[in-house]
Write a protein that holds these residues in place. Sequence first.
Motif, PDB file in Angstrom:
ATOM      1  N   GLU A  80      94.893  31.853  69.350  1.00 14.71           N
ATOM      2  CA  GLU A  80      94.742  33.035  70.216  1.00 14.71           C
ATOM      3  C   GLU A  80      95.948  33.194  71.142  1.00 14.71           C
ATOM      4  OE1 GLU A  80      89.929  33.460  70.693  1.00 14.71           O
ATOM      5  OE2 GLU A  80      90.958  31.977  71.940  1.00 14.71           O
ATOM      6  N   HIS A  81      96.418  32.103  71.732  1.00 13.22           N
ATOM      7  CA  HIS A  81      97.591  32.180  72.612  1.00 13.22           C
ATOM      8  C   HIS A  81      98.818  32.632  71.832  1.00 13.22           C
ATOM      9  CE1 HIS A  81      95.736  30.749  76.254  1.00 13.22           C
ATOM     10  NE2 HIS A  81      95.367  29.616  75.691  1.00 13.22           N
ATOM     11  N   ALA A  82      98.962  32.148  70.595  1.00 15.20           N
ATOM     12  CA  ALA A  82     100.086  32.580  69.764  1.00 15.20           C
ATOM     13  C   ALA A  82     100.010  34.075  69.505  1.00 15.20           C
ATOM     14  CB  ALA A  82     100.095  31.807  68.444  1.00 15.20           C
ATOM     15  N   ALA A  83      98.799  34.593  69.293  1.00 14.24           N
ATOM     16  CA  ALA A  83      98.615  36.026  69.021  1.00 14.24           C
ATOM     17  C   ALA A  83      98.897  36.878  70.250  1.00 14.24           C
ATOM     18  CB  ALA A  83      97.197  36.284  68.516  1.00 14.24           C
ATOM     19  N   GLU A  84      98.720  36.302  71.451  1.00 17.65           N
ATOM     20  CA  GLU A  84      98.912  37.042  72.695  1.00 17.65           C
ATOM     21  C   GLU A  84     100.327  36.901  73.257  1.00 17.65           C
ATOM     22  OE1 GLU A  84      95.890  35.190  75.038  1.00 17.65           O
ATOM     23  OE2 GLU A  84      94.268  36.160  73.918  1.00 17.65           O
ATOM     24  N   ALA A  85     101.133  36.028  72.692  1.00 14.63           N
ATOM     25  CA  ALA A  85     102.462  35.735  73.227  1.00 14.63           C
ATOM     26  C   ALA A  85     103.405  36.919  73.023  1.00 14.63           C
ATOM     27  CB  ALA A  85     103.034  34.494  72.550  1.00 14.63           C
ATOM     28  N   ASP A  86     104.394  36.998  73.909  1.00 17.87           N
ATOM     29  CA  ASP A  86     105.438  38.017  73.763  1.00 17.87           C
ATOM     30  C   ASP A  86     106.121  37.824  72.411  1.00 17.87           C
ATOM     31  OD1 ASP A  86     104.948  39.069  76.253  1.00 17.87           O
ATOM     32  OD2 ASP A  86     106.513  37.892  77.247  1.00 17.87           O
ATOM     33  N   GLY A  87     106.345  38.904  71.719  1.00 12.93           N
ATOM     34  CA  GLY A  87     107.029  38.846  70.434  1.00 12.93           C
ATOM     35  C   GLY A  87     106.172  38.354  69.282  1.00 12.93           C
ATOM     36  N   ALA A  88     104.876  38.246  69.507  1.00 13.71           N
ATOM     37  CA  ALA A  88     103.991  37.752  68.446  1.00 13.71           C
ATOM     38  C   ALA A  88     103.926  38.758  67.304  1.00 13.71           C
ATOM     39  CB  ALA A  88     102.591  37.504  68.996  1.00 13.71           C
ATOM     40  N   ASP A  89     103.861  38.235  66.101  1.00 15.76           N
ATOM     41  CA  ASP A  89     103.617  39.058  64.923  1.00 15.76           C
ATOM     42  C   ASP A  89     102.810  38.210  63.947  1.00 15.76           C
ATOM     43  OD1 ASP A  89     105.469  37.292  63.788  1.00 15.76           O
ATOM     44  OD2 ASP A  89     107.031  38.790  63.575  1.00 15.76           O
ATOM     45  N   LEU A  90     102.375  38.809  62.860  1.00 15.62           N
ATOM     46  CA  LEU A  90     101.513  38.094  61.920  1.00 15.62           C
ATOM     47  C   LEU A  90     102.168  36.831  61.368  1.00 15.62           C
ATOM     48  CD1 LEU A  90      98.740  38.037  60.560  1.00 15.62           C
ATOM     49  CD2 LEU A  90      99.744  39.369  58.682  1.00 15.62           C
ATOM     50  N   PRO A  91     103.431  36.863  60.931  1.00 12.53           N
ATOM     51  CA  PRO A  91     104.025  35.618  60.425  1.00 12.53           C
ATOM     52  C   PRO A  91     104.017  34.480  61.449  1.00 12.53           C
ATOM     53  CG  PRO A  91     105.334  37.472  59.704  1.00 12.53           C
ATOM     54  CD  PRO A  91     104.319  38.013  60.692  1.00 12.53           C
ATOM     55  N   LYS A  92     104.324  34.785  62.704  1.00 13.10           N
ATOM     56  CA  LYS A  92     104.340  33.734  63.729  1.00 13.10           C
ATOM     57  C   LYS A  92     102.944  33.157  63.949  1.00 13.10           C
ATOM     58  CE  LYS A  92     108.301  35.559  66.231  1.00 13.10           C
ATOM     59  NZ  LYS A  92     108.745  36.305  67.404  1.00 13.10           N
ATOM     60  N   VAL A  93     101.941  34.016  64.021  1.00 12.98           N
ATOM     61  CA  VAL A  93     100.574  33.542  64.250  1.00 12.98           C
ATOM     62  C   VAL A  93     100.086  32.756  63.031  1.00 12.98           C
ATOM     63  CG1 VAL A  93      98.214  34.197  64.846  1.00 12.98           C
ATOM     64  CG2 VAL A  93     100.133  35.467  65.819  1.00 12.98           C
ATOM     65  N   LEU A  94     100.434  33.211  61.837  1.00 10.61           N
ATOM     66  CA  LEU A  94     100.060  32.458  60.633  1.00 10.61           C
ATOM     67  C   LEU A  94     100.750  31.100  60.593  1.00 10.61           C
ATOM     68  CD1 LEU A  94      99.990  35.216  57.859  1.00 10.61           C
ATOM     69  CD2 LEU A  94      98.040  33.951  58.814  1.00 10.61           C
ATOM     70  N   GLY A  95     101.953  31.005  61.130  1.00  9.47           N
ATOM     71  CA  GLY A  95     102.638  29.711  61.207  1.00  9.47           C
ATOM     72  C   GLY A  95     101.867  28.723  62.065  1.00  9.47           C
ATOM     73  N   VAL A  96     101.376  29.190  63.219  1.00  7.24           N
ATOM     74  CA  VAL A  96     100.570  28.325  64.099  1.00  7.24           C
ATOM     75  C   VAL A  96      99.266  27.954  63.401  1.00  7.24           C
ATOM     76  CG1 VAL A  96      99.302  28.231  66.297  1.00  7.24           C
ATOM     77  CG2 VAL A  96     101.608  29.223  66.210  1.00  7.24           C
ATOM     78  N   LEU A  97      98.615  28.932  62.799  1.00  8.43           N
ATOM     79  CA  LEU A  97      97.374  28.666  62.080  1.00  8.43           C
ATOM     80  C   LEU A  97      97.595  27.647  60.969  1.00  8.43           C
ATOM     81  CD1 LEU A  97      94.375  29.394  61.450  1.00  8.43           C
ATOM     82  CD2 LEU A  97      95.292  31.115  59.896  1.00  8.43           C
ATOM     83  N   THR A  98      98.678  27.801  60.220  1.00  2.74           N
ATOM     84  CA  THR A  98      98.975  26.882  59.116  1.00  2.74           C
ATOM     85  C   THR A  98      99.206  25.474  59.633  1.00  2.74           C
ATOM     86  OG1 THR A  98      99.873  28.716  57.823  1.00  2.74           O
ATOM     87  CG2 THR A  98     100.493  26.487  57.138  1.00  2.74           C
ATOM     88  N   TRP A  99      99.868  25.344  60.787  1.00  3.11           N
ATOM     89  CA  TRP A  99     100.063  24.010  61.376  1.00  3.11           C
ATOM     90  C   TRP A  99      98.706  23.364  61.633  1.00  3.11           C
ATOM     91  CZ3 TRP A  99      98.754  21.392  65.814  1.00  3.11           C
ATOM     92  CH2 TRP A  99      99.407  20.183  66.036  1.00  3.11           C
ATOM     93  N   HIS A 100      97.773  24.133  62.178  1.00  5.83           N
ATOM     94  CA  HIS A 100      96.454  23.576  62.451  1.00  5.83           C
ATOM     95  C   HIS A 100      95.711  23.238  61.168  1.00  5.83           C
ATOM     96  CE1 HIS A 100      96.332  23.600  66.749  1.00  5.83           C
ATOM     97  NE2 HIS A 100      96.899  24.793  66.749  1.00  5.83           N
ATOM     98  N   LEU A 101      95.903  24.023  60.128  1.00  2.00           N
ATOM     99  CA  LEU A 101      95.283  23.692  58.843  1.00  2.00           C
ATOM    100  C   LEU A 101      95.800  22.349  58.328  1.00  2.00           C
ATOM    101  CD1 LEU A 101      95.464  27.115  56.951  1.00  2.00           C
ATOM    102  CD2 LEU A 101      93.477  26.084  58.048  1.00  2.00           C
ATOM    103  N   MET A 102      97.093  22.118  58.504  1.00  5.42           N
ATOM    104  CA  MET A 102      97.697  20.875  58.029  1.00  5.42           C
ATOM    105  C   MET A 102      97.330  19.681  58.890  1.00  5.42           C
ATOM    106  SD  MET A 102     101.471  22.427  57.190  1.00  5.42           S
ATOM    107  CE  MET A 102     102.231  20.863  57.571  1.00  5.42           C
ATOM    108  N   GLU A 103      97.139  19.897  60.180  1.00  5.86           N
ATOM    109  CA  GLU A 103      96.944  18.801  61.117  1.00  5.86           C
ATOM    110  C   GLU A 103      95.489  18.473  61.424  1.00  5.86           C
ATOM    111  OE1 GLU A 103      99.323  16.797  62.499  1.00  5.86           O
ATOM    112  OE2 GLU A 103     100.603  17.798  61.056  1.00  5.86           O
ATOM    113  N   SER A 104      94.601  19.385  61.190  1.00  7.64           N
ATOM    114  CA  SER A 104      93.238  19.186  61.669  1.00  7.64           C
ATOM    115  C   SER A 104      92.225  19.431  60.568  1.00  7.64           C
ATOM    116  CB  SER A 104      92.967  20.117  62.854  1.00  7.64           C
ATOM    117  OG  SER A 104      91.693  19.866  63.380  1.00  7.64           O
ATOM    118  N   ALA A 105      91.777  18.346  59.964  1.00 10.93           N
ATOM    119  CA  ALA A 105      90.779  18.464  58.912  1.00 10.93           C
ATOM    120  C   ALA A 105      89.532  19.177  59.423  1.00 10.93           C
ATOM    121  CB  ALA A 105      90.411  17.078  58.385  1.00 10.93           C
ATOM    122  N   ALA A 106      89.209  18.993  60.687  1.00 11.82           N
ATOM    123  CA  ALA A 106      88.011  19.617  61.257  1.00 11.82           C
ATOM    124  C   ALA A 106      88.128  21.130  61.297  1.00 11.82           C
ATOM    125  CB  ALA A 106      87.768  19.086  62.666  1.00 11.82           C
ATOM    126  N   PHE A 107      89.356  21.636  61.316  1.00  7.43           N
ATOM    127  CA  PHE A 107      89.569  23.070  61.444  1.00  7.43           C
ATOM    128  C   PHE A 107      89.220  23.820  60.165  1.00  7.43           C
ATOM    129  CE2 PHE A 107      92.782  26.593  62.447  1.00  7.43           C
ATOM    130  CZ  PHE A 107      91.941  27.192  63.365  1.00  7.43           C
TER     131      PHE A 107
END
Length: 195
Positions: A80-107
Amino acid sequence: MEHARPETRKPASGGRNAAARNRAALIAAAREIYAEHGLDAPLSAIARRAGVGQGVLYRHFPDREAIATAVLEENVRQVEHAAEADGADLPKVLGVLTWHLMESAAFLGVLHADGRSGSAPQPYTVALSLRVARALHRHLPANHPLAAEADDLMIAVGMVSGVVTGPTREHRGRRAEAAWRLLGVEVGPVLPFED
């Protein structure tokens, strides 16, 4: 390259902010331990990695579900913070989401919490999944390939989360990148969001 992780963090010093620091350290440690060993990893490993005693862990999180929920909440908050950040766009938010997919099995389970899997999902996982969807849809252009149907974007996220498996971060990263490429979706840097 897989980075070596210290077995324990330096314990937080006392003071007013110690409880908040301990809680943050426990959440970060839980994310790492779950990524390395799965959701059944011993809670004692989380306390050790955070550099606190098990009593501190249980004061903050009375059971396994409580700490998993806290990790999920923090993951969603970062998206959510990534989506609200200045200059946010879909690729940037998907990058953050993908990091969480890779790092957090619970996610991973949260992203599939739409009630279609046969068993009723926990209400909090449905709420978290909806928050992720809202954060992503905020930046989904009308002409994007994943904007044809309302569910397309989250179906694509679910497809990518289904292949983000493997013994190392690099392996999971290659699989995630390949999945997004095969879907024809641009993804920004795969990094956690930092304020």
